[in-house]
Design a protein around this motif. Structure first.
Motif, PDB file in Angstrom:
ATOM      1  N   LYS A  17       0.824  -1.208   0.000  1.00  0.00           N
ATOM      2  CA  LYS A  17       0.000   0.000   0.000  1.00  0.00           C
ATOM      3  C   LYS A  17       0.859   1.260   0.000  1.00  0.00           C
ATOM      4  CE  LYS A  17      -3.845  -2.113   2.570  1.00  0.00           C
ATOM      5  NZ  LYS A  17      -4.559  -2.114   3.882  1.00  0.00           N
ATOM      6  N   CYS A  18       1.907   1.237   0.814  1.00  0.00           N
ATOM      7  CA  CYS A  18       2.783   2.409   0.900  1.00  0.00           C
ATOM      8  C   CYS A  18       3.465   2.687  -0.429  1.00  0.00           C
ATOM      9  CB  CYS A  18       3.831   2.201   1.993  1.00  0.00           C
ATOM     10  SG  CYS A  18       3.174   2.221   3.687  1.00  0.00           S
ATOM     11  N   LEU A  19       4.012   1.647  -1.045  1.00  0.00           N
ATOM     12  CA  LEU A  19       4.717   1.845  -2.310  1.00  0.00           C
ATOM     13  C   LEU A  19       3.756   2.225  -3.434  1.00  0.00           C
ATOM     14  CD1 LEU A  19       7.387  -0.968  -2.049  1.00  0.00           C
ATOM     15  CD2 LEU A  19       7.787   1.482  -2.109  1.00  0.00           C
ATOM     16  N   LYS A  20       2.578   1.672  -3.412  1.00  0.00           N
ATOM     17  CA  LYS A  20       1.578   2.041  -4.419  1.00  0.00           C
ATOM     18  C   LYS A  20       1.229   3.523  -4.310  1.00  0.00           C
ATOM     19  CE  LYS A  20      -2.709   0.329  -6.515  1.00  0.00           C
ATOM     20  NZ  LYS A  20      -3.435   1.589  -6.696  1.00  0.00           N
ATOM     21  N   ALA A  21       1.267   4.030  -3.077  1.00  0.00           N
ATOM     22  CA  ALA A  21       0.935   5.443  -2.849  1.00  0.00           C
ATOM     23  C   ALA A  21       2.152   6.357  -3.002  1.00  0.00           C
ATOM     24  CB  ALA A  21       0.342   5.611  -1.453  1.00  0.00           C
ATOM     25  N   GLY A  22       3.317   5.766  -3.324  1.00  0.00           N
ATOM     26  CA  GLY A  22       4.516   6.566  -3.529  1.00  0.00           C
ATOM     27  C   GLY A  22       5.187   7.030  -2.247  1.00  0.00           C
ATOM     28  N   MET A  23       4.907   6.375  -1.137  1.00  0.00           N
ATOM     29  CA  MET A  23       5.493   6.769   0.150  1.00  0.00           C
ATOM     30  C   MET A  23       6.917   6.231   0.292  1.00  0.00           C
ATOM     31  SD  MET A  23       2.327   5.999   2.730  1.00  0.00           S
ATOM     32  CE  MET A  23       0.719   6.782   2.546  1.00  0.00           C
ATOM     33  N   ILE A  24       7.733   6.904   1.108  1.00  0.00           N
ATOM     34  CA  ILE A  24       9.070   6.400   1.406  1.00  0.00           C
ATOM     35  C   ILE A  24       9.182   5.952   2.870  1.00  0.00           C
ATOM     36  CG2 ILE A  24      10.138   7.798  -0.395  1.00  0.00           C
ATOM     37  CD1 ILE A  24      11.238   9.598   1.877  1.00  0.00           C
ATOM     38  N   GLU A  25       8.098   6.051   3.599  1.00  0.00           N
ATOM     39  CA  GLU A  25       8.049   5.504   4.954  1.00  0.00           C
ATOM     40  C   GLU A  25       6.627   5.072   5.251  1.00  0.00           C
ATOM     41  OE1 GLU A  25       8.646   8.330   8.237  1.00  0.00           O
ATOM     42  OE2 GLU A  25       8.420   9.943   6.786  1.00  0.00           O
ATOM     43  N   CYS A  26       6.510   4.184   6.230  1.00  0.00           N
ATOM     44  CA  CYS A  26       5.201   3.647   6.590  1.00  0.00           C
ATOM     45  C   CYS A  26       4.611   4.464   7.733  1.00  0.00           C
ATOM     46  CB  CYS A  26       5.341   2.182   7.013  1.00  0.00           C
ATOM     47  SG  CYS A  26       3.803   1.435   7.568  1.00  0.00           S
ATOM     48  N   PRO A  27       3.393   4.952   7.586  1.00  0.00           N
ATOM     49  CA  PRO A  27       2.793   5.741   8.661  1.00  0.00           C
ATOM     50  C   PRO A  27       2.578   4.944   9.938  1.00  0.00           C
ATOM     51  CG  PRO A  27       1.189   5.285   6.917  1.00  0.00           C
ATOM     52  CD  PRO A  27       2.512   4.864   6.396  1.00  0.00           C
ATOM     53  N   LYS A  28       2.574   3.621   9.830  1.00  0.00           N
ATOM     54  CA  LYS A  28       2.397   2.794  11.028  1.00  0.00           C
ATOM     55  C   LYS A  28       3.695   2.588  11.797  1.00  0.00           C
ATOM     56  CE  LYS A  28      -1.752   0.386   9.541  1.00  0.00           C
ATOM     57  NZ  LYS A  28      -2.443  -0.907   9.307  1.00  0.00           N
TER      58      LYS A  28
END
Length: 339
Positions: A295-306
């Protein structure tokens, strides 16, 4: 979106993680390579799990352009150098806990990941279990009123396991078990910085902690009491106490039961193909972590909010202080990090 995974190491952790990857949709996850320092082990692992490519060095996997993300499940003392190698070769990284041996190493990995716009996550799988989402909802609803006390214990007879008892392998209960205790305290007292940390413990003949207890104070009269042990089976549960009641979370690092003032709620592990053989049924919980990474990579994030980078830094700061109090020093603590 299909993530192309590389697997670092062929131990039990990597085996269970690979089982979980293989249980998920090939449209979202595929394993393209595995690497170990012993080529014969990498080859046997690849054959067992039907992985197309195997390498006898981590460097070769790092250069494999088909690998997008790596799971790092080798020894604690190897996490920093291997994670750095992967990041510097353009790979996203999910590194098992602890991310590194100390704060300076953790900060360096985060610096590299941010500079290169790469995903980096410390594998605190606990945060991805559905129970933690439910617990967050209850805490936000303030069903316990003002929370002033958290306690947690984690202890198992682990003295026979080399990676736990030996300094040369990055052993000790603070890094292996304490990391789960601290992250739980962080989760409950979200956003608060510790005011003071005081730890005591006992070291074994190899110079690492076989037990540690710590008291951590936070603003607003809040306090946490945590204990880890590698010679005893402790209660292995966490307790949150507020002015209106308490919550108990048995086996809080991979929890399936939540005991609240309103009653007890049970959670299930993910369903997987029964033909996939796990060493521990709880290892199926890696699926929650894998899905979160996707989910994180699909959203283009470089860190996990959790499990954010800031939390990883604060976590390792607390572990560093606890080790200092108990007198545990690793060779990596004395080494200056090169640019």
């Amino acid at each position: 979106m299909q993530l192309k995974w590389g697997i670092i190491s062929t131990g039990n952790c990597s085996s269970e993680f690979t089982n979980c990857l293989n249980s998920l949709s090939n449209e979202e996850h595929t394993i393209v390579a595995v690497a170990a320092q012993d080529f014969s082990r990498a080859r046997a692992f690849a054959k067992k799990y039907k992985i197309p490519i195997c390498y006898g060095t981590y460097e070769k996997l790092a250069k494999d352009r088909n690998v997008e993300i790596v799971h790092i499940g080798n020894l604690n003392i190897q996490h920093f150098e291997v994670s750095r190698l992967m990041l510097e070769n353009g790979k996203h990284v999910l590194c098992e806990k602890p991310m590194t041996m100390n704060e300076k190493q953790t900060r360096k990995l985060i610096e590299i990941a941010r500079e290169r716009n790469l995903f980096l996550m410390e594998g605190i799988w606990s945060r991805c279990f559905p129970l933690y989402k439910e617990l967050r909802t209850l805490l936000d609803q303030q069903i316990l009123g003002e929370i002033l006390y958290v306690s947690a214990t984690f202890g198992k007879p682990l003295q026979h396991i080399d990676r736990i008892r030996e300094k040369r392998l990055g052993g000790g209960t603070i890094l292996d078990l304490g990391v789960y205790l601290i992250q739980f305290v962080q989760f409950v007292f979200r956003g608060l910085d510790a005011l003071e940390v005081n730890a005591v413990g006992h070291s074994n003949e190899y110079g690492v902690d076989e037990s540690c207890s710590a008291v951590i104070t936070f603003p607003g009269g809040k306090i946490a009491n945590i204990s880890s042990h590698s010679a005893l089976l402790l209660p292995n549960e966490a307790e949150i106490v507020g002015k209106k009641g308490r919550i108990v979370v048995p086996q809080f690092w991979c929890p399936l039961k939540l005991i609240t003032p309103m009653g007890t709620k049970h959670f299930d592990l993910p369903e997987v193909d029964p033909s996939i053989q796990f060493m521990s049924k709880f290892s199926k919980g890696y699926i929650y972590e894998i899905q979160e990474v996707w989910k994180c990579l699909k959203a283009g994030m470089i860190e996990c909010p959790k499990m954010t980078h800031v939390e990883s830094i604060k976590l390792v700061q607390l572990m560093d202080k606890m080790r200092k109090d108990v007198g545990i020093v690793y060779p990596d603590d004395l080494v200056k990090i090169t640019k």
